[in-house]
Write a protein that holds these residues in place. Structure first.
Motif, PDB file in Angstrom:
ATOM      1  N   ILE A 220      71.319  11.708  28.016  1.00  0.00           N
ATOM      2  CA  ILE A 220      71.224  13.087  27.865  1.00  0.00           C
ATOM      3  C   ILE A 220      72.354  13.538  29.683  1.00  0.00           C
ATOM      4  O   ILE A 220      71.246  12.345  30.883  1.00  0.00           O
ATOM      5  N   VAL A 221      72.566  14.102  30.040  1.00  0.00           N
ATOM      6  CA  VAL A 221      73.151  14.424  31.587  1.00  0.00           C
ATOM      7  C   VAL A 221      72.708  15.504  32.194  1.00  0.00           C
ATOM      8  O   VAL A 221      73.620  15.982  31.748  1.00  0.00           O
ATOM      9  N   THR A 222      72.142  15.813  33.047  1.00  0.00           N
ATOM     10  CA  THR A 222      71.467  17.189  33.127  1.00  0.00           C
ATOM     11  C   THR A 222      72.131  17.739  34.439  1.00  0.00           C
ATOM     12  O   THR A 222      72.299  16.859  35.204  1.00  0.00           O
ATOM     13  N   PHE A 223      72.925  18.445  34.958  1.00  0.00           N
ATOM     14  CA  PHE A 223      73.202  19.205  35.908  1.00  0.00           C
ATOM     15  C   PHE A 223      72.504  20.631  36.353  1.00  0.00           C
ATOM     16  O   PHE A 223      72.752  21.014  35.877  1.00  0.00           O
ATOM     17  N   SER A 224      71.277  20.628  37.415  1.00  0.00           N
ATOM     18  CA  SER A 224      70.827  21.548  37.300  1.00  0.00           C
ATOM     19  C   SER A 224      70.578  22.428  39.038  1.00  0.00           C
ATOM     20  O   SER A 224      69.808  21.716  39.671  1.00  0.00           O
ATOM     21  N   ASN A 225      71.051  23.980  38.555  1.00  0.00           N
ATOM     22  CA  ASN A 225      71.259  24.153  39.963  1.00  0.00           C
ATOM     23  C   ASN A 225      69.538  24.577  40.270  1.00  0.00           C
ATOM     24  O   ASN A 225      69.479  25.548  39.797  1.00  0.00           O
ATOM     25  N   GLN A 226      69.648  24.485  41.733  1.00  0.00           N
ATOM     26  CA  GLN A 226      68.521  25.319  41.694  1.00  0.00           C
ATOM     27  C   GLN A 226      69.199  25.915  43.611  1.00  0.00           C
ATOM     28  O   GLN A 226      69.124  24.716  44.555  1.00  0.00           O
ATOM     29  N   SER A 227      69.197  26.884  43.620  1.00  0.00           N
ATOM     30  CA  SER A 227      69.306  27.724  45.076  1.00  0.00           C
ATOM     31  C   SER A 227      70.452  26.750  45.272  1.00  0.00           C
ATOM     32  O   SER A 227      70.538  26.184  47.138  1.00  0.00           O
ATOM     33  N   ASP A 228      71.857  26.680  44.629  1.00  0.00           N
ATOM     34  CA  ASP A 228      72.987  26.099  45.224  1.00  0.00           C
ATOM     35  C   ASP A 228      73.281  24.250  45.095  1.00  0.00           C
ATOM     36  O   ASP A 228      73.771  24.114  45.990  1.00  0.00           O
ATOM     37  N   TYR A 237      66.445   9.884  25.853  1.00  0.00           N
ATOM     38  CA  TYR A 237      65.537  10.635  24.981  1.00  0.00           C
ATOM     39  C   TYR A 237      64.776   9.034  23.862  1.00  0.00           C
ATOM     40  O   TYR A 237      65.668   8.606  23.405  1.00  0.00           O
ATOM     41  N   GLU A 238      63.471   9.850  23.752  1.00  0.00           N
ATOM     42  CA  GLU A 238      63.325   9.111  22.285  1.00  0.00           C
ATOM     43  C   GLU A 238      61.644  10.206  21.383  1.00  0.00           C
ATOM     44  O   GLU A 238      61.607  10.503  22.456  1.00  0.00           O
ATOM     45  N   LYS A 239      62.124  10.194  20.617  1.00  0.00           N
ATOM     46  CA  LYS A 239      61.313  11.396  20.216  1.00  0.00           C
ATOM     47  C   LYS A 239      60.044   9.993  18.339  1.00  0.00           C
ATOM     48  O   LYS A 239      60.289   9.768  18.121  1.00  0.00           O
ATOM     49  N   HIS A 240      59.347   9.717  19.582  1.00  0.00           N
ATOM     50  CA  HIS A 240      58.028   8.547  18.730  1.00  0.00           C
ATOM     51  C   HIS A 240      57.167   9.642  17.703  1.00  0.00           C
ATOM     52  O   HIS A 240      58.043   9.567  16.612  1.00  0.00           O
ATOM     53  N   GLY A 241      56.374  10.496  17.775  1.00  0.00           N
ATOM     54  CA  GLY A 241      55.624  11.106  16.915  1.00  0.00           C
ATOM     55  C   GLY A 241      56.330  12.134  16.580  1.00  0.00           C
ATOM     56  O   GLY A 241      57.961  12.339  15.728  1.00  0.00           O
ATOM     57  N   GLU A 247      60.440  11.512  25.337  1.00  0.00           N
ATOM     58  CA  GLU A 247      59.627  10.595  25.920  1.00  0.00           C
ATOM     59  C   GLU A 247      61.460  10.504  26.412  1.00  0.00           C
ATOM     60  O   GLU A 247      62.138  10.096  26.016  1.00  0.00           O
ATOM     61  N   LEU A 248      61.012  10.892  27.904  1.00  0.00           N
ATOM     62  CA  LEU A 248      62.285  10.830  28.839  1.00  0.00           C
ATOM     63  C   LEU A 248      62.258   9.293  29.292  1.00  0.00           C
ATOM     64  O   LEU A 248      61.204   9.299  30.239  1.00  0.00           O
ATOM     65  N   LYS A 249      63.254   8.590  29.733  1.00  0.00           N
ATOM     66  CA  LYS A 249      63.358   7.991  30.206  1.00  0.00           C
ATOM     67  C   LYS A 249      64.821   7.975  31.239  1.00  0.00           C
ATOM     68  O   LYS A 249      65.747   8.056  30.913  1.00  0.00           O
ATOM     69  N   GLU A 250      64.525   8.297  32.621  1.00  0.00           N
ATOM     70  CA  GLU A 250      65.245   7.890  34.052  1.00  0.00           C
ATOM     71  C   GLU A 250      66.021   7.113  33.895  1.00  0.00           C
ATOM     72  O   GLU A 250      65.542   6.218  34.125  1.00  0.00           O
ATOM     73  N   ILE A 251      67.443   7.308  33.804  1.00  0.00           N
ATOM     74  CA  ILE A 251      68.459   5.519  33.990  1.00  0.00           C
ATOM     75  C   ILE A 251      69.090   6.477  35.206  1.00  0.00           C
ATOM     76  O   ILE A 251      69.516   7.592  35.219  1.00  0.00           O
TER      77      ILE A 251
END
Lengths: 293, 594
Positions: A220-228, A237-241, A247-251
């Motif tokens: 997943i690549v995220t671009f999240s905008n917060q006040s410009d 991400y991994e879905k265990h249960g 679970e997100l793992k940042e790389i």
């Protein structure tokens, strides 16, 4: 080739000029369509043209229904072809900058890194156009810290200039085992809080750097905008249960992007029209937000 | 024991009597003396500390650090217990008088206090001898001259001043005891203070070694105890004065001893001193001076403090000091002296003084030109060079600052991502649907099943198809094609009917071409598929009306008018009928709504 380019540019400018009229027509058709759907009487100003417009509405399909702006016309054919990116730096890059560019070449699928050497920008753009590249990305630095990103879409496309802040590269994380390897699957994209027209435009510019992903990819690549300030994050991400546990793992590197200019031409066209430029010296600039509401 | 005691005392006396700066140079004899003196003091204190592990101070073969630690070991618990006792006495002053052992004990205590003070002296010197910077290096007290003023000193100083304040209050409570008591207390305190200053100075000398002892604390405690002791003592009455008198005499002896050893006469001749019965102070001052303090400095400061003509001298003195002493101390001293001299009105006067001085300062500042920071718009030419670097400039930034990425920010972004993942709501690039450029090839499916029709029937079908193409049954495999052909047949039928309503036979085209395989007879069906009603009806069924039909153009004028009038009449009748119907209908809905 040169003449073809000139002709295409002229055509582009002509279509740009037609755009105003087309927009007007589109508005009228839209009003009629709404009136018909809701069963309301047609607005009086459209009574004369109503019949002709109604016929046109019936004959429209989804391609012709939407008014084509010259601005997004640049990305008209991207859905059919995968993007091809060239990554390079400013002249004489330092080692940390080179490492950062190497990381970015893994982030963008289908990206090629090139040493800058002593090439002039116009040469680079010419050769990229010839080799069918869709985008060129330049990275600038200040004393080893990457601080500028220029995204140029290729055939005559728009150029977006970003400033980078709070850059954390993968190389800074010393523990190699913890961070692991970087997967190269096509990622899913998330664009959050780009609500204005300019926000949509910026989101498009960044979006069309990536190809169409498979629906089940874990990257997943995220671009999240917060006040410009746009935060770039890269996760696996991994879905265990059950469905709730994710679970997100940042790389990958993380940085903040700050848009300061969009030009309606390529990087080598210094006199291209400016679509939008930041104005920090205005009294109200602190209160205004341009990418979100 | 007595011998050793005497020896110890002798050592102590000798130590006190030595020329102070001689401590600066390493001197084995002096070291010996100091050790003996310390041992004597230690044993003197021994009866008061029941818990002390050491019976005697061990000095043979020990170095200064170890000796110091032994002393520390003994005095630490003692100090805390003393402090507790003093606090107790402070709360219940009447209990002091109950202490019958007081005179001797007090005297001993007083001696101890002195001893402590001198002990501290001694150890300082000892340490100097041994070239160790540790020890009571960080002596508290007013740092008048030393450039390296430490905060610890200041706080200690304040403590001391507080002690003095308390003393003052004590004094006020006991104003009846006479001048000597006041003076005594002043003297004592002052002496202690001056001792400290001596040590300060010595410390300044040894500061090149750059060490600061942890003994500050202990010294502070010492002082505290001393102050509290003094306070406690104040609250006594006659017994104290006797005791104090004895101690005063000791101290006087001490000072005189010093004075005699130094060149008193010469000093007296300087004549800036006013003899007001404060002779005792001289010795101490001279000692200080002898230690190397700046004469002028000492003289000026002390003069101001003790003779307290604040109005005349204070400013001059202040101006001549290179480092001002603690204001509080001075003020305290001043206050005390003023009280002595003028009574309670001086407090008010002093306040007035303060206010006046402040007013003058402010007026002077107003007359001078303002600093550049207060002058509004200032260019670089109008302010001193690099002055903008020193000032804390504050201006509004019109740009939102970059966001600091805290844990919460990261957590919120990750939450949003998780939510999007569970929803499956991504902003991916969508692939546009491709328009079909080629016709999809018709795939012929081979059917394994045995044909339901016999061979003869199949032949029959083929023959029929050849004869009459229209009657051939539908044989399309594709469902959609079949449906499409059915629809088209229906459409074809309707179109034929339309065509047949106005029937026109097919035109004969003379065509001279050889056609092979043409059947001999080509019969055309002329029977129409559909006939309209109009064709079937007889003329009289179509037309109704009377004879003598005249056309418009054949009519005369009257005839035309008559026709028009008839038409109008008919029309009006029809209109009335229509209105009637409408009224009826209008009534009903109204009823329904109503």
């Amino acid at each position: 080739m040169l003449r073809r380019n000139i002709r295409m540019r002229r055509e582009y400018l002509y279509r740009k000029s037609l755009e105003g009229k087309e927009r007007l027509l589109y508005e009228k058709k839209r009003k009629i369509r709404e009136a018909l759907q809701e069963g309301k009487p047609i607005p009086t100003e459209l009574r004369n043209e109503e019949a002709a417009l109604r016929r046109e509405i019936d004959l429209e399909d989804e391609n012709t229904a939407v008014p084509r702006t010259h601005i997004d016309d640049e990305y008209a054919h991207t859905a059919e072809k995968d993007p091809k990116i060239l990554l390079t730096t400013s002249r004489d890059p330092s080692a940390p900058l080179q490492q950062f560019v190497k990381e970015l070449s893994y982030v963008f699928p289908n990206a090629q890194r090139m040493n800058r050497g002593g090439q002039v920008i116009s040469e680079i753009i010419e050769s990229c156009r010839a080799h069918d590249y869709t985008d060129v990305v330049l990275v600038h630095e200040h004393r080893g810290v990457p601080d500028g990103l220029i995204v140029c879409h290729l055939p005559y496309g728009p150029t977006a200039y970003f400033g980078l802040l709070n850059v954390v590269t993968r190389h800074e994380i010393k523990d190699k085992k913890a961070i692991g390897t970087m997967p190269e699957a096509y990622p899913h994209l998330i664009f959050d809080n780009f609500s204005t027209k300019l926000g949509e435009r910026t989101a498009n510019i960044l979006k069309y750097l990536f190809p169409v992903p498979k629906p089940d990819t874990k990257r997943i690549v995220t671009f999240s905008n917060q006040s410009d300030y746009v935060s770039f994050r890269h996760h696996i991400y991994e879905k265990h249960g059950g469905p709730k546990s994710i679970e997100l793992k940042e790389i990958g590197p993380r940085f903040e992007l700050r848009l300061y200019q969009i030009k309606l031409g390529t990087v080598d066209q210094a006199e291209a029209q400016i679509e939008w430029v930041i104005r920090p010296y205005m009294n109200t600039s602190k209160k205004r937000k341009f990418l979100s509401d | 024991m007595a011998d050793s005691k005497d020896a110890g005392e002798e050592a102590l006396r000798r130590l006190i009597a030595t020329f102070q700066p001689s401590f600066l140079a390493p001197n084995p004899a002096l070291s010996e003396t100091s050790r003996a003196a310390s041992r004597h003091l230690f044993s003197a204190l021994r009866p008061f500390c029941p818990k002390s592990p050491l019976d005697q101070l061990l000095i043979d073969g020990f170095d200064a650090e170890q000796i110091w630690q032994q002393i520390d070991l003994q005095s630490q618990p003692l100090l805390s217990s003393l402090r507790r006792q003093v606090k107790h006495f402070a709360k219940n002053p009447e209990e002091i008088s109950k202490l019958k052992v007081v005179p001797l004990g007090k005297k001993v205590e007083k001696e101890q206090r002195e001893d402590w003070v001198e002990e501290s002296d001694g150890f300082d010197e000892e340490l100097e001898d041994d070239e160790e910077g540790e020890g009571k290096g960080g002596e508290e007290g007013m740092d008048i001259e030393d450039e390296d003023e430490e905060q610890g000193r200041e706080s200690d100083n304040e403590e001391e001043s507080e002690g003095e304040d308390e003393e003052e209050k004590g004094e006020d409570g006991e104003a009846g005891d006479g001048g000597i008591e006041d003076k005594f207390l002043k003297i004592d305190e002052l002496a202690k203070y001056l001792e400290k200053e001596e040590e300060n100075f010595e410390k300044a000398e040894e500061d090149t070694r750059g060490k600061k002892g942890a003994d500050d604390e202990e010294n502070t405690e010492d002082d505290d105890d001393d102050d509290e002791e003094e306070e406690e003592e104040e609250e006594e009455s006659d017994e104290v004065s006797v005791l104090l008198g004895s101690i005063v005499s000791d101290f006087v002896l001490l000072c005189l001893h010093r004075m005699l050893s130094l060149d008193l006469a010469a000093k007296m001749q300087q004549g800036t001193w006013k003899m007001q019965g404060m002779d005792l102070f001289y010795g101490v001052f001279l000692t200080l001076e002898h230690c190397g303090w700046d004469e002028q400095f000492i003289l000026l400061l002390r003069y101001e403090d003790f003779f307290g003509d604040k109005g005349k001298y204070s400013k001059k003195m202040k101006a001549q000091l290179h480092q001002e002493s603690e204001g509080s101390d001075e003020e305290d001293d001043d206050m005390k002296f003023k009280k002595q001299n003028k009574g309670t009105a001086s407090t008010h006067q002093k306040q007035l003084e303060k206010i006046h001085s402040k007013i003058e300062e402010m007026e002077k500042a107003n007359l001078e030109p303002k600093t550049w920071t207060m002058q509004g718009e200032v260019t670089a030419a109008k302010r001193p060079k690099n002055s903008a670097l020193e000032v804390d400039l504050d201006f509004e930034h019109n740009v939102r600052p970059a966001p600091v990425i805290t844990e919460e920010v990261t957590a919120s972004i990750e939450d949003m991502i998780k939510k999007r993942i569970t929803e499956g709501n991504f902003n991916d690039v969508q692939k546009a649907p491709k328009l079909p450029s080629k016709v999809p090839r018709e795939v012929k499916e081979l059917d394994d099943n045995k044909s339901k029709k016999g061979l003869a029937e199949i032949y029959e079908q083929e023959y029929v198809e050849k004869e009459d193409p229209t009657s051939a049954p539908l044989s399309f495999r594709d469902e959609q094609k079949q449906q499409a052909s059915v629809l088209f047949k229906k459409l074809g039928l309707k179109l034929d009917a339309l065509a047949h309503f106005s029937f026109a036979p097919k035109p004969v085209i003379e065509d001279m071409s050889v056609q092979i395989n043409v059947p001999a007879l080509a019969m055309e069906e002329i029977a129409p598929v559909a006939v309209s009603d109009a064709a079937m009806l007889a003329p009289e069924e179509v037309f109704e009306g009377k004879g003598d039909i005249k056309e418009e153009t054949e009519l005369t004028k009257e005839e035309r008018k008559r026709r028009r009038a008839n038409k109008k009449r008919r029309f009006k009748a029809a209109a009335v009928k229509r209105m009637g119907k409408k009224v009826q209908e209008g009534a009903l809905p109204n009823q329904m709504n109503g």
